[in-house]
Write an enzyme that holds these catalytic residues in place. Structure first.
Site, PDB file in Angstrom:
ATOM      1  N   THR A 200     -26.495 -27.270  31.051  1.00  0.00           N
ATOM      2  CA  THR A 200     -25.494 -27.348  29.975  1.00  0.00           C
ATOM      3  C   THR A 200     -26.232 -27.178  28.659  1.00  0.00           C
ATOM      4  O   THR A 200     -27.392 -27.542  28.532  1.00  0.00           O
ATOM      5  CB  THR A 200     -24.804 -28.722  29.958  1.00  0.00           C
ATOM      6  OG1 THR A 200     -25.795 -29.710  29.728  1.00  0.00           O
ATOM      7  CG2 THR A 200     -24.107 -28.999  31.259  1.00  0.00           C
ATOM      8  N   GLU A 349     -20.256 -28.151  34.702  1.00  0.00           N
ATOM      9  CA  GLU A 349     -20.289 -29.156  35.762  1.00  0.00           C
ATOM     10  C   GLU A 349     -19.203 -28.943  36.806  1.00  0.00           C
ATOM     11  O   GLU A 349     -19.205 -29.583  37.861  1.00  0.00           O
ATOM     12  CB  GLU A 349     -20.115 -30.562  35.150  1.00  0.00           C
ATOM     13  CG  GLU A 349     -21.300 -31.033  34.309  1.00  0.00           C
ATOM     14  CD  GLU A 349     -21.240 -30.579  32.851  1.00  0.00           C
ATOM     15  OE1 GLU A 349     -20.557 -29.565  32.563  1.00  0.00           O
ATOM     16  OE2 GLU A 349     -21.880 -31.233  32.008  1.00  0.00           O
ATOM     17  N   LYS A 466     -11.141 -39.731  13.736  1.00  0.00           N
ATOM     18  CA  LYS A 466     -10.596 -41.079  13.883  1.00  0.00           C
ATOM     19  C   LYS A 466     -10.231 -41.610  12.511  1.00  0.00           C
ATOM     20  O   LYS A 466     -11.077 -42.066  11.755  1.00  0.00           O
ATOM     21  CB  LYS A 466     -11.594 -42.005  14.582  1.00  0.00           C
ATOM     22  CG  LYS A 466     -11.692 -41.674  16.060  1.00  0.00           C
ATOM     23  CD  LYS A 466     -13.015 -42.100  16.660  1.00  0.00           C
ATOM     24  CE  LYS A 466     -13.314 -41.242  17.876  1.00  0.00           C
ATOM     25  NZ  LYS A 466     -14.685 -40.770  17.944  1.00  0.00           N
ATOM     26  N   TRP A 471      -6.217 -41.573  16.459  1.00  0.00           N
ATOM     27  CA  TRP A 471      -6.871 -40.320  16.831  1.00  0.00           C
ATOM     28  C   TRP A 471      -6.073 -39.123  16.317  1.00  0.00           C
ATOM     29  O   TRP A 471      -4.845 -39.070  16.481  1.00  0.00           O
ATOM     30  CB  TRP A 471      -6.961 -40.191  18.348  1.00  0.00           C
ATOM     31  CG  TRP A 471      -8.005 -41.053  18.961  1.00  0.00           C
ATOM     32  CD1 TRP A 471      -8.881 -41.871  18.310  1.00  0.00           C
ATOM     33  CD2 TRP A 471      -8.292 -41.182  20.354  1.00  0.00           C
ATOM     34  NE1 TRP A 471      -9.693 -42.499  19.211  1.00  0.00           N
ATOM     35  CE2 TRP A 471      -9.360 -42.102  20.467  1.00  0.00           C
ATOM     36  CE3 TRP A 471      -7.764 -40.617  21.510  1.00  0.00           C
ATOM     37  CZ2 TRP A 471      -9.901 -42.454  21.702  1.00  0.00           C
ATOM     38  CZ3 TRP A 471      -8.306 -40.969  22.729  1.00  0.00           C
ATOM     39  CH2 TRP A 471      -9.365 -41.880  22.825  1.00  0.00           C
TER      40      TRP A 471
HETATM   41  P1  AMP Z   1     -19.410 -25.446  29.024  1.00  0.00           P
HETATM   42  O1  AMP Z   1     -19.917 -26.347  30.065  1.00  0.00           O
HETATM   43  O2  AMP Z   1     -20.464 -25.029  28.038  1.00  0.00           O
HETATM   44  O3  AMP Z   1     -18.692 -24.279  29.571  1.00  0.00           O
HETATM   45  O4  AMP Z   1     -18.358 -26.246  28.145  1.00  0.00           O
HETATM   46  C1  AMP Z   1     -17.291 -26.940  28.726  1.00  0.00           C
HETATM   47  C2  AMP Z   1     -16.381 -27.460  27.665  1.00  0.00           C
HETATM   48  O5  AMP Z   1     -15.700 -26.392  27.007  1.00  0.00           O
HETATM   49  C3  AMP Z   1     -15.253 -28.311  28.209  1.00  0.00           C
HETATM   50  O6  AMP Z   1     -15.668 -29.626  28.440  1.00  0.00           O
HETATM   51  C4  AMP Z   1     -14.227 -28.217  27.098  1.00  0.00           C
HETATM   52  O7  AMP Z   1     -14.506 -29.097  26.053  1.00  0.00           O
HETATM   53  C5  AMP Z   1     -14.417 -26.816  26.603  1.00  0.00           C
HETATM   54  N1  AMP Z   1     -13.395 -25.936  27.182  1.00  0.00           N
HETATM   55  C6  AMP Z   1     -13.499 -25.106  28.225  1.00  0.00           C
HETATM   56  N2  AMP Z   1     -12.344 -24.445  28.443  1.00  0.00           N
HETATM   57  C7  AMP Z   1     -11.468 -24.881  27.503  1.00  0.00           C
HETATM   58  C8  AMP Z   1     -10.098 -24.600  27.199  1.00  0.00           C
HETATM   59  N3  AMP Z   1      -9.389 -23.694  27.874  1.00  0.00           N
HETATM   60  N4  AMP Z   1      -9.536 -25.277  26.174  1.00  0.00           N
HETATM   61  C9  AMP Z   1     -10.228 -26.188  25.466  1.00  0.00           C
HETATM   62  N5  AMP Z   1     -11.516 -26.478  25.693  1.00  0.00           N
HETATM   63  C10 AMP Z   1     -12.137 -25.836  26.709  1.00  0.00           C
END
Ligand code: AMP
Length: 567
Positions: A200, A349, A466, A471
């Site tokens: 990540t 993940e 916040k 929120w």
């Molecule tokens: P990554 O592991 O770098 O792909 O990031 C994952 C994160 O991207 C998730 O925990 C979300 O916060 C964000 N994310 C992925 N898809 C979406 C979506 N369709 N809408 C909003 N946030 C998203």
């Protein structure tokens, strides 16, 4: 004649059929060998230093044979079960070969994110102990800074021609040409063996490693291709713009061959004009990317239409959007072009597909209600469960309003991080559910659920504003702002406030040639939100900084506006 049955639990009579990547490779060659893999790759540079596109085209039969050559080369280099082999590469046919050859020798495909800082890349290579590195020729300039700090790397293979030979570095084509594909033999592979890994990007602390298994990856392929999920088959031509160096390009390099879907790759060409032309020329039917990519494509499609030279994209039926929230306005904007944006959510993940948003039966995709559903992140796909909990670990009401922490579990969700006890401990939540006590993964996202289980991402936990203990969802405000005709992009961040602790500040990029004032934006938002949600101020900037994966880099904005004084 009656028979007395022994009093033991009955055993299933089913075969033990391992779910492995080699099975996908054999299947695509047997059934879909004549389908194509097309790659737009850089071949030299023009007078302005821009890469010149070149189209490479071959079939899955060709891919199959070359993959087996690469697999043998890896075995001959001493790569064994469980060894990590890294790639540092964009989307193209050679990277696809690596996606198969590495797991097919029992090794672990470790895709390095080319956009991370050098120190992070060095940390990741050392943490994973990568033994071989396959790198694009156009990225090879990083090697002198990288290799001295990565003693585990024994061999470097360059994909694509280099202008001149570099000592100690092998050329991919020369290397694999030494091997006869017919001589390759698969090792014994268990479906629970590791097949790939990804770190990540980690905005705080060190990057964390997620290790996928053959089984989880094959099940993820099945899950993504389902009609209720992303829906693709051997009749499709799929262009994954999501990079193969981030979350396995959402699994498409494996799921497309599994389904027999032809693949189209764009390598370094992710600008609107290049993508529109590639989609047109290659008759792409489905594509996948983050919202910022689709915003760039939309500008190009609108300009071409206004100039009277529209692109012919009648084949392009759906474009998956995920990685960050897709505003409803963006989803609506593509409909006049006959292109359906399909919203999906997931994370490294979760392999990544967790949810996809299709309106319920009876609700039209193109109706107002349909758009509202499509702007949500959607329902969990089969073999995935989600729930949303409050600070006492109780499920929040499924009323579409109550926000809480989004938890997930499923057949392709990680249970832990690679060699990271603290990260693992922080991400696990043990909770009672209908199927008993189970471990859930805490996503770090804040979400709501409605009564049909449609999930909406309201924020990353760390990005929530916040204000006076309440929120405020920055994502909802951003999505609404991006619905204003003069706004290209908008990010909302929290800034310090003496009375309310935090208040929202909107940072806005205007569309080229458009004008808008803070008062007009406020008036635009007013009917849609409670008064205390409205941003206290609007700042106009030229471009919003992006993360390595094309999302708004809110950390950089928070830093830029950290001393901002609200009047
Ligand atoms: P990554 O592991 O770098 O792909 O990031 C994952 C994160 O991207 C998730 O925990 C979300 O916060 C964000 N994310 C992925 N898809 C979406 C979506 N369709 N809408 C909003 N946030 C998203």
């Amino acid at each position: 004649m009656s028979q007395t049955l022994p009093n033991v639990p009955i055993q299933s009579t089913m075969m033990d059929f391992p779910l492995t990547i080699p099975y996908i490779l054999e299947r695509v060659n047997t059934y879909f060998g004549t389908n194509e893999v097309v790659s737009m790759i850089p071949a030299g540079r023009d007078a302005q230093g821009r890469p010149i596109p070149h189209i490479h085209r071959y079939t899955y039969h060709d891919m199959y044979r070359r993959t087996k050559q690469l697999a043998q080369a890896l075995q001959d280099a001493g790569i064994q079960k469980g060894d990590r082999v890294a790639t540092f590469a964009t989307n193209h046919f050679r990277h696809l070969e690596a996606y198969f050859a590495i797991p097919c020798v029992g090794a672990v495909l470790h895709t390095l994110n080319i956009r991370l800082h050098l120190e992070q890349i060095i940390y990741i290579v050392n943490h994973a102990q990568d033994r071989i590195l396959l790198i694009d020729n156009v990225l090879a300039a990083v090697l002198p800074a990288l290799l001295p700090h990565c003693p585990s790397i024994e061999k470097v293979i360059v994909m694509g021609p280099l202008p001149s030979a570099v000592p100690g570095v092998l050329d991919y084509e020369n290397w694999i040409s030494l091997y006869n594909p017919d001589e390759f033999r698969y090792p014994q592979i268990d479906e629970k063996d590791a097949c790939g890994m990804c770190y990540t990007s980690g905005t705080t602390g060190n990057p964390k490693g997620v290790v996928y298994s053959h089984r989880s990856s094959v099940l993820h392929c099945m899950g993504t291709a389902l009609p209720s999920a992303l829906a693709f088959s051997s009749a499709d031509r799929l262009l994954p713009i999501v990079p193969m160096f981030h979350v396995m390009a959402w699994g498409f390099p494996w799921s497309a061959p599994f389904m027999g879907t032809s693949l189209v790759f764009a390598s370094v060409f992710s600008d609107g004009p290049s993508l529109a032309k590639l989609m047109q020329d290659e008759k792409v039917t489905i594509s996948a990317g983050v919202p910022t990519i689709w915003m760039g494509l939309l500008v190009e499609l609108e300009q071409a239409k206004a100039a009277g030279t529209p692109y012919a994209l009648e084949h392009l039926k759906s474009m998956v959007v995920g990685g960050s929230a897709a505003p409803e306005s963006l989803i609506r904007s593509f409909d006049p072009f006959g292109i359906r944006l399909l919203h999906a959510w997931g994370m490294t993940e979760t392999s990544p597909l967790g949810t996809a948003s299709r309106p319920p039966v009876g609700v039209d995709f193109e109706s107002d209600a349909g758009y509202q559903y499509r702007a949500k992140q959607g329902q969990a796909v089969p073999l995935i469960d989600i729930r949303v909990i409050d600070e006492h670990n109780h499920d929040v009401p499924s009323d579409g309003h109550s926000m809480g922490r989004l938890l997930i579990r499923g057949a392709w969700v990680t249970e832990s991080y690679y060699l990271d006890e603290e990260g693992t401990r922080k991400s696990q939540v043990e909770l009672e559910g209908p199927l008993g006590k189970q471990i859930w993964f805490d996503t770090g996202d804040i979400a709501t659920l409605d009564h049909q289980g449609y999930m909406t991402i309201e924020d990353r936990a760390k990005d929530l504003v916040k204000s006076g203990g309440e929120w405020i969802s920055s994502v909802e405000l951003e999505n609404a702002l991006m619905g204003h005709p003069a706004v290209l992009q908008a990010a909302v961040i929290a800034v310090c406030h003496p009375k309310w602790d935090e208040r929202p500040l909107a940072v806005v990029v205007k569309k080229p040639g458009a004008e808008v004032t803070p008062d007009e934006l406020r008036a635009f938002l007013e009917p849609k939100f409670a008064k205390f949600w409205l941003p206290d101020a609007y700042e106009f900037i030229d471009a919003i900084p992006l993360t390595s994966t094309g999302k708004f880099l809110k950390r950089a904005l928070r830093e830029q506006f950290k001393d901002y004084v609200l009047l």
